[in-house]
Design a protein around this motif. Structure first.
Motif, PDB file in Angstrom:
ATOM      1  N   ILE A 124       0.845  -1.202   0.000  1.00 11.55           N
ATOM      2  CA  ILE A 124       0.000   0.000   0.000  1.00 11.55           C
ATOM      3  C   ILE A 124       0.877   1.248   0.000  1.00 11.55           C
ATOM      4  O   ILE A 124       0.621   2.208  -0.752  1.00 11.55           O
ATOM      5  N   ALA A 128       0.553   3.900  -3.214  1.00 11.62           N
ATOM      6  CA  ALA A 128      -0.233   5.089  -2.880  1.00 11.62           C
ATOM      7  C   ALA A 128       0.185   6.338  -3.658  1.00 11.62           C
ATOM      8  O   ALA A 128      -0.691   7.070  -4.159  1.00 11.62           O
ATOM      9  N   LYS A 132      -2.480   8.374  -5.962  1.00  9.32           N
ATOM     10  CA  LYS A 132      -2.829   9.758  -5.637  1.00  9.32           C
ATOM     11  C   LYS A 132      -2.589  10.689  -6.832  1.00  9.32           C
ATOM     12  O   LYS A 132      -3.404  11.579  -7.108  1.00  9.32           O
ATOM     13  N   ALA A 171      -6.092   3.204   6.201  1.00  8.09           N
ATOM     14  CA  ALA A 171      -5.770   3.629   4.844  1.00  8.09           C
ATOM     15  C   ALA A 171      -6.989   4.250   4.158  1.00  8.09           C
ATOM     16  O   ALA A 171      -6.866   5.243   3.428  1.00  8.09           O
ATOM     17  N   PHE A 175      -6.987   8.031   2.524  1.00  5.08           N
ATOM     18  CA  PHE A 175      -7.102   8.197   1.073  1.00  5.08           C
ATOM     19  C   PHE A 175      -8.504   8.616   0.635  1.00  5.08           C
ATOM     20  O   PHE A 175      -8.792   8.655  -0.564  1.00  5.08           O
TER      21      PHE A 175
END
Length: 262
Positions: A124, A128, A132, A171, A175
């Motif tokens: 992760i 990420a 993003k 998470a 996010f």
């Protein structure tokens, strides 16, 4: 499912069982797939080629040791180099050991926590930034009914799966504004070749028939007395990557025949 077409899904522990079913399900929707896991090289290559030929997508295999953070980072980098992005991450790899807590080998504890929990953190963390930047991503963690309830003699596995539930929720909150959803599927006993191979030994050890082993041992906790199938888990993973599921995040979704309804 059009949003999955042309995207890339990376599935850990996907050379057999649940993970392979998930990889194939994403390929069936037009996603390129990165498979990872253990097995004989010729068997893995057969599965990889089968995915490409059957579904008309691209697939690569990465043999990364999920106990190594550096190897995990390299796997993500390799996938991004091959396909340009990792859009869907499925953390599926897992190992198990059963023993009383005071007899549980410390090295087994460390291994289970590394593969079943820490590896998901490292994957992760690695995907990420790219998700993003693209303002889109889907992360699905394969948890277990043992993310919600405990069983004796499985201290490391239960601890790791409870940890996966916490990691998933954290998470998801971090996010939430990046159009990245993070969810976990919590299956009960899933019918896989690994489970099937346990039946003869259990029949002999407990002096039971095959039907008794299935009904009274393996499915003791599942009120439906039916196994979950790998294909059912895979279908839920694919749904969680769809636009219809864009408001589902931070969820631990039980798929356990009623096990955790008690």
């Amino acid at each position: 499912m059009q949003m999955i077409l042309g995207k890339t899904a990376l599935v850990t522990g996907s050379t057999s069982g649940i993970g392979l079913a998930i990889a194939r399900a994403f390929a069936a929707q037009g996603a390129n797939v990165v498979i990872n896991g253990l097995g004989a090289a010729e068997d893995i290559e057969e599965e990889r080629l089968g995915i490409e030929h059957e579904f008309g997508v691209k697939s690569i295999y990465c043999a990364a040791d999920l106990g190594s953070p550096a190897a995990i980072a390299n796997m993500i980098a390799e996938a991004e180099e091959a396909f340009g992005s990792v859009d869907v991450l499925v953390n599926n790899a897992g190992v198990q050991h059963v023993a009383p807590l005071e007899e549980f080998p410390p090295e087994k504890w460390d291994s289970i926590i590394a593969i079943n929990l820490s590896a998901a953190f490292h994957t992760i963390r690695a995907v990420a930034p790219g998700m993003k930047r693209r303002n889109w991503g889907r992360i699905v963690n394969t948890a277990s009914a043992h993310a919600l309830v405990a069983s004796p003699f499985k201290s490391a596995y239960v601890a790791a799966k409870h940890g996966i539930a916490g990691l998933t929720k954290t998470a998801a909150l971090e996010f939430a504004r990046d159009r990245i959803t993070v969810n976990a599927i919590a299956p009960g006993y899933v019918w896989t070749p690994l489970v099937e191979r346990q039946i003869p030994a259990t029949m002999e050890a407990r002096h039971m028939s095959r039907e008794e082993v299935v009904h009274d041992v393996l499915l003791e906790a599942q009120p439906t007395k039916q196994f979950v199938t790998s294909e059912q888990v895979a279908a839920l993973a694919v749904f969680l990557a769809s636009e219809d599921a864009s408001s589902i995040t931070g969820a631990i979704l039980a798929m356990d025949g009623g096990w955790t309804a008690h």
